[in-house]
Design an enzyme around this catalytic site. Structure first.
Site, PDB file in Angstrom:
ATOM      1  N   MET A 157       0.837  -1.206   0.000  1.00  0.00           N
ATOM      2  CA  MET A 157       0.000   0.000   0.000  1.00  0.00           C
ATOM      3  C   MET A 157       0.869   1.252   0.000  1.00  0.00           C
ATOM      4  SD  MET A 157      -3.265   0.584  -0.137  1.00  0.00           S
ATOM      5  CE  MET A 157      -4.810   0.960   0.705  1.00  0.00           C
ATOM      6  N   GLY A 158       1.817   1.280  -0.965  1.00  0.00           N
ATOM      7  CA  GLY A 158       2.580   2.505  -1.174  1.00  0.00           C
ATOM      8  C   GLY A 158       1.761   3.453  -2.027  1.00  0.00           C
ATOM      9  N   ILE A 160       1.385   3.648  -5.329  1.00  0.00           N
ATOM     10  CA  ILE A 160       0.590   2.984  -6.361  1.00  0.00           C
ATOM     11  C   ILE A 160      -0.558   2.202  -5.733  1.00  0.00           C
ATOM     12  CG2 ILE A 160       0.628   1.191  -8.131  1.00  0.00           C
ATOM     13  CD1 ILE A 160       3.514   2.098  -8.778  1.00  0.00           C
ATOM     14  N   ARG A 180       4.042  -3.212   4.952  1.00  0.00           N
ATOM     15  CA  ARG A 180       5.035  -3.230   6.035  1.00  0.00           C
ATOM     16  C   ARG A 180       4.651  -2.257   7.139  1.00  0.00           C
ATOM     17  NH1 ARG A 180      10.576  -1.864   3.323  1.00  0.00           N
ATOM     18  NH2 ARG A 180       9.163  -0.449   2.235  1.00  0.00           N
ATOM     19  N   ARG A 242       6.315  -7.044 -10.054  1.00  0.00           N
ATOM     20  CA  ARG A 242       7.385  -7.685 -10.802  1.00  0.00           C
ATOM     21  C   ARG A 242       7.067  -9.179 -10.903  1.00  0.00           C
ATOM     22  NH1 ARG A 242       8.800  -3.273 -12.259  1.00  0.00           N
ATOM     23  NH2 ARG A 242      10.888  -2.341 -12.127  1.00  0.00           N
ATOM     24  N   GLU A 271      10.587 -11.508 -19.344  1.00  0.00           N
ATOM     25  CA  GLU A 271       9.700 -10.746 -20.226  1.00  0.00           C
ATOM     26  C   GLU A 271      10.370 -10.564 -21.575  1.00  0.00           C
ATOM     27  OE1 GLU A 271       7.456  -8.105 -16.749  1.00  0.00           O
ATOM     28  OE2 GLU A 271       8.951  -7.164 -18.051  1.00  0.00           O
ATOM     29  N   HIS A 290       3.891  -5.718 -19.934  1.00  0.00           N
ATOM     30  CA  HIS A 290       4.497  -4.711 -19.052  1.00  0.00           C
ATOM     31  C   HIS A 290       4.251  -3.296 -19.589  1.00  0.00           C
ATOM     32  CE1 HIS A 290       7.860  -4.260 -15.837  1.00  0.00           C
ATOM     33  NE2 HIS A 290       6.993  -3.263 -15.772  1.00  0.00           N
TER      34      HIS A 290
END
Length: 326
Positions: A157-158, A160, A180, A242, A271, A290
């Protein structure tokens, strides 16, 4: 004057993988640019390169390349993640590193919701039926999953992750999150999010699990057999972080066996995936190449940030978005 501009290394111009002309022009305003292929053919230029612009992981910051650039002062990375850079090694060369946080968040949050919606409502399958020349009647069996009122679990939950929560609130989704550090009570109230200190609890309760973490040693393989087994058999996994955050072998098995309902992925490892990879053949998987940051507006902002960071480093000024080795 052109001859007074510092030299910068970029991947390539034009084509499928190079800089769009309008983006290259933003760099050319302040730098003399040299493409990687031209650098390889002209060793005399190596000593002139002061900045290296990495776009879509290219050119790769290989130790052999970095050692061959004695005047290099800064690596300006496009995007927020720097997991592809060996920060301690780069620092040992006296080279600075910068990224472009913030500018990628909206576009990435948008693609997150696009993947969730497209998977839930079977948009790709519907398109294929609609354009198929053999279609003469519309099927009534193409049933999707209701998004409105469902439960979204966000892991990471940063900035983005929080923007994803803001968007999902518009769909009246119940929002759980694991991070975190717990967000402030004000942040939680603004989007109606509930904190799960235990990720397992989030996995059990969510209809959609959204991965929005940075790739670190602690998040590599974060979602494996055990975590997938905790999810609802009707749940969908969405990954915009990622590829290495998910154990792909475990994901294939979970999708084949019905452990989870579906997966929607903007990232994989590698990728692109090998053309015979089983994920490419599963009907309950949606994969995009991506493209989370691929909007003209975001790309322009990213390149502008990269230029600002590189100029600051070259001129000995504080770098706005410096990333330091821990």
């Amino acid at each position: 004057m052109e001859e007074d501009k510092p030299w910068a290394l970029i991947s390539e111009l034009g084509g499928e993988h190079g800089y769009l002309e309008e983006l290259a022009d933003l760099v050319k305003q302040h730098f003399r640019i040299i493409c990687y292929s031209d650098l390889l053919n002209n060793p005399r230029i190596h000593a002139k390169i002061q900045a290296m612009f990495i776009w879509k992981f290219s050119p790769a910051a290989e130790p052999s390349l970095l050692r061959s650039l004695p005047s290099l002062k800064v690596i300006a990375n496009g995007g927020m993640g720097v997991d592809h850079l060996d920060l301690p090694f780069i620092a040992s060369l006296g080279v600075k590193v910068a990224n472009t946080p913030g500018v990628v968040s909206d576009a990435t949050a948008d693609i997150s919701m696009a993947l969730l919606l497209a998977s839930a409502r079977k948009i790709l399958e519907g398109h294929q039926i609609a354009v198929d020349p053999r279609t003469t009647r519309l099927p009534q069996t193409l049933m999707g999953i209701e998004v409105t009122g469902s439960t979204l679990g966000i892991i990471g939950m940063g900035e983005i992750g929080y923007k994803i929560a803001q968007r999902s609130k518009g769909f009246e989704m119940k929002i759980l999150y694991h991070n975190r550090r717990r967000r402030s009570a004000e942040d939680e109230r603004a989007v109606g999010a509930s904190y799960c200190s235990n990720m397992d609890d989030l996995l059990r309760r969510s209809d959609f699990v959204m991965l929005a973490v940075n790739l670190t040693p602690g998040t590599t393989g974060l979602i494996g057999h055990r975590q997938l087994s905790l999810m609802k058999p009707t749940a969908t996994l969405v990954n915009i972080s990622r590829g290495l955050v998910v154990d792909q072998d475990a994901l294939v098995k979970a999708l084949q066996c019905g452990t989870i309902h579906a997966a929607a992925l903007d990232v994989t490892h590698p990728e692109p995936l090998p053309r015979d990879h089983p994920l490419l053949r599963l009907p309950n998987v949606l994969i995009t190449p991506h493209i989370g940051i691929n909007t003209y507006n975001t790309a322009r902002k990213m390149v502008q940030k990269m230029v600002e960071n590189a100029l600051a480093a070259i001129n000995g000024l504080p770098i706005p978005n410096e990333v330091k080795s821990k």
